[in-house]
Design an enzyme around this catalytic site. Structure first.
Site: not given
Ligand code: GNR
Ligand code: NI
Length: 167
Positions: A46, A51, A91-92, A133-134, A137
């Protein structure tokens, strides 16, 4: 298509609430395509526009193993959350850190798609976790905010140390 640089915690720009998009025009479609390319290359499942330093309510997701099932969410709204589930998250924008987080197990989400049409979908499992999660953000929230102050301090020190090594 273009790759976009990803901001890293604790960059304060990750904390700004993102602004709703007026509609899906050619510029938003280009943003969605660039975000998808950036997410696939990272690699991640995601990516939210803040980001990549774009303060708009735009998300791309692909949880498929084949990386051929992109989902597009413009102005997403989570309209229903049920149950609780714990999953290990990364998270990236917080590279190399993985910690368990509790979230709703199932959600209903409404958004505009890449074609500008409103749609609604139900999600559970990894997809539900990823969408929550997104959307966080977009509200300036990171998964580390759910951890203890002690864990967050350790994470900041580890990332500082990695940055000093690579700079
Ligand atoms: O790549 C991602 N893997 C992930 C694994 C578990 C829960 C959430 C994520 S999102 C993350 C990519 C990211 O940072 N998206 O904002
Ligand atoms: Ni993230």
């Amino acid at each position: 298509m273009a790759m976009l640089p990803i901001l890293h915690y604790p960059d304060p720009r990750l904390r700004n609430p993102a602004l709703p998009v007026a509609g899906v025009d050619e510029a938003i479609r280009q943003l969605l395509d660039d975000m998808l390319e950036t997410m696939y290359a990272a690699p991640g499942i995601g990516l939210a526009a803040p980001q990549v330093n774009v303060s708009k309510r735009v998300i791309v997701v692909d949880i498929s193993d084949e990386r051929n099932a992109p989902l597009y969410f413009v102005n997403p709204e989570i309209t229903l959350r049920t149950g609780v589930e714990e999953m290990e998250e990364g998270c990236l924008s917080v590279p190399t850190i993985y910690e368990p987080v509790q979230r709703a197990a199932r959600i209903q989400v409404r958004a505009l798609g890449r074609d500008g049409q409103a749609y609604e979908m139900a999600a559970d499992g990894l997809l539900a976790v990823c969408i929550q999660h997104e959307v966080d953000h977009l509200d300036g929230k990171l998964f580390v905010d759910y951890l203890s102050e002690l864990k967050r301090r350790r994470i900041r020190r580890k990332l500082d140390k990695q940055r000093r090594k690579t700079l």
